[in-house]
Enzyme design. Structure first.
Site, PDB file in Angstrom:
ATOM      1  CE  LYS A  64      -3.764  -2.460   2.267  1.00 56.15           C
ATOM      2  NZ  LYS A  64      -3.038  -3.705   2.620  1.00 56.15           N
TER       3      LYS A  64
HETATM    4  O1  NUP Z   1      -9.138  -3.411   1.691  1.00 59.61           O
HETATM    5  C1  NUP Z   1      -8.268  -4.201   2.011  1.00 59.61           C
HETATM    6  N1  NUP Z   1      -8.501  -5.118   2.988  1.00 59.61           N
HETATM    7  C2  NUP Z   1      -7.572  -6.041   3.375  1.00 59.61           C
HETATM    8  O2  NUP Z   1      -7.857  -6.849   4.277  1.00 59.61           O
HETATM    9  C3  NUP Z   1      -7.023  -4.241   1.365  1.00 59.61           C
HETATM   10  C4  NUP Z   1      -6.074  -5.175   1.736  1.00 59.61           C
HETATM   11  N2  NUP Z   1      -4.911  -5.226   1.081  1.00 59.61           N
HETATM   12  N3  NUP Z   1      -6.338  -6.061   2.761  1.00 59.61           N
HETATM   13  C5  NUP Z   1      -5.301  -7.066   3.120  1.00 59.61           C
HETATM   14  O3  NUP Z   1      -5.800  -8.352   2.779  1.00 59.61           O
HETATM   15  C6  NUP Z   1      -4.926  -7.125   4.586  1.00 59.61           C
HETATM   16  O4  NUP Z   1      -3.845  -6.257   4.874  1.00 59.61           O
HETATM   17  C7  NUP Z   1      -4.528  -8.592   4.744  1.00 59.61           C
HETATM   18  O5  NUP Z   1      -3.193  -8.781   4.280  1.00 59.61           O
HETATM   19  C8  NUP Z   1      -5.462  -9.307   3.794  1.00 59.61           C
HETATM   20  C9  NUP Z   1      -6.736  -9.840   4.420  1.00 59.61           C
HETATM   21  O6  NUP Z   1      -6.442 -10.812   5.347  1.00 59.61           O
HETATM   22  P1  NUP Z   1      -7.543 -11.809   5.963  1.00 59.61           P
HETATM   23  O7  NUP Z   1      -8.625 -10.971   6.552  1.00 59.61           O
HETATM   24  O8  NUP Z   1      -8.026 -12.690   4.848  1.00 59.61           O
HETATM   25  O9  NUP Z   1      -6.755 -12.571   6.991  1.00 59.61           O
END
Ligand code: NUP
Length: 290
Positions: free
Chosen positions: A109
């Site tokens: 990000k």
């Molecule tokens: O909007 C977002 N939500 C999110 O959870 C954008 C993300 N990049 N993430 C990432 O997705 C978050 O940082 C984590 O690495 C992953 C979700 O993890 P989980 O909830 O499936 O364990």
């Protein structure tokens, strides 16, 4: 930081990012993206004394899930906060060697003024050798350019994030009509996408917004986190986000897969969870090309 790795990618250099992603979808027959977010306190007991616990954990999961996912997504902070960026680098190298067909998204990000963004792009693409990196568009189109300039890599732009507070800014109504996340989707599909290598992030927790984003960006790949631990809506995601060709989505689950078991069978349990989620996705009627 480690020496710059070769800029050689996971997949043939003559393909652009979109073509490589299409290949990854076809090769795996899957829209699943496996999140590699190790946390020391959640690792299985059998790894607690290990010298490189994050890498050992990831390696077992990668080996067990080969062919079950079109992409893997390590989240940068999980490694940085544990002082284990060397294990992130080793994980990316392993993915290149063992699953070269899959896309590796470094979830960092990033977002900063152009000259600093150039450093971030170099870090993600040259140092870590990622196929794609997540970026925050808050600072505007010029800050995305250092990333999109890498034409064979993907730039995954936050659009409508999965968290509860994402509406504080992303759902703000614009004077010209529509909401802020829609403007991000519009720009990502047009002005920002001169090199054709942009994708978007929309949380599985917001299928209505995902449907809106699909209207603004009919062809863009969309990374959808929030399935599993965050309780996102799989069916709503597929209904709102699939393209007519039955592809177009990278559906991520991190904790729901990697922590399926805390025992010695953690890797097989992760593979089983990945298989089940992949099959649930593929059972959706819209997955069949129309
Ligand atoms: O909007 C977002 N939500 C999110 O959870 C954008 C993300 N990049 N993430 C990432 O997705 C978050 O940082 C984590 O690495 C992953 C979700 O993890 P989980 O909830 O499936 O364990």
């Amino acid at each position: 930081l480690p020496e710059a790795v070769s800029t050689a990618c996971f997949l043939p250099m003559n393909l652009n990012f979109t073509e490589r992603l299409e290949r990854a979808w076809d090769w795996s027959g899957s829209l699943l993206c496996i999140g590699l977010d190790p946390q020391t306190e959640r690792l299985p007991d059998c790894l607690q004394g290990s010298e490189r616990p994050f890498f050992t954990f990831n390696k077992a999961i990668i080996e067990a899930t080969r062919g079950l996912a079109c992409a893997y997504k390590p989240q940068f902070a999980h490694y940085a906060a544990a002082g284990r960026l060397d294990e992130l680098e080793a994980t990316l190298q392993l993915l290149r060697e063992r699953v070269p067909e899959a896309i590796c998204i470094l979830d960092a990000k990033r977002g900063d003024i152009g000259s600093t963004a150039e450093r971030y792009a170099k870090e993600a693409f040259d140092i870590y050798g990622a196929d794609a990196v997540t970026v925050n568009p808050y600072m505007g189109g010029d800050t995305l350019q250092p990333f999109t300039n890498y034409g064979d890599r993907g730039v995954v732009v936050l659009c409508k994030t999965s968290n509860a507070g994402s509406g504080d800014l992303q759902n703000l109504a614009l004077e010209k009509g529509g909401q802020l996340f829609e403007e991000v989707a519009r720009l990502a599909a047009t002005d920002w996408n001169a090199n054709g290598n942009i994708a978007l992030v929309v949380g599985a927790t917001y299928p209505e917004e995902l449907a809106q984003v699909r209207k603004w960006a009919p062809q863009l790949p969309i990374l959808v986190p929030g399935i599993g631990a965050q309780g996102g809506d799989l069916e709503g995601t597929l209904r709102a986000g699939l393209r007519p060709d039955g592809k177009g989505l990278l559906i991520n689950s991190s904790r729901g897969i990697i922590y399926a078991s805390a025992g010695e069978d953690f890797a097989e349990a992760a593979a089983q969870a990945a298989r089940e989620l992949g099959e649930a996705i593929n059972r959706y009627p819209g997955r069949v090309q129309r």
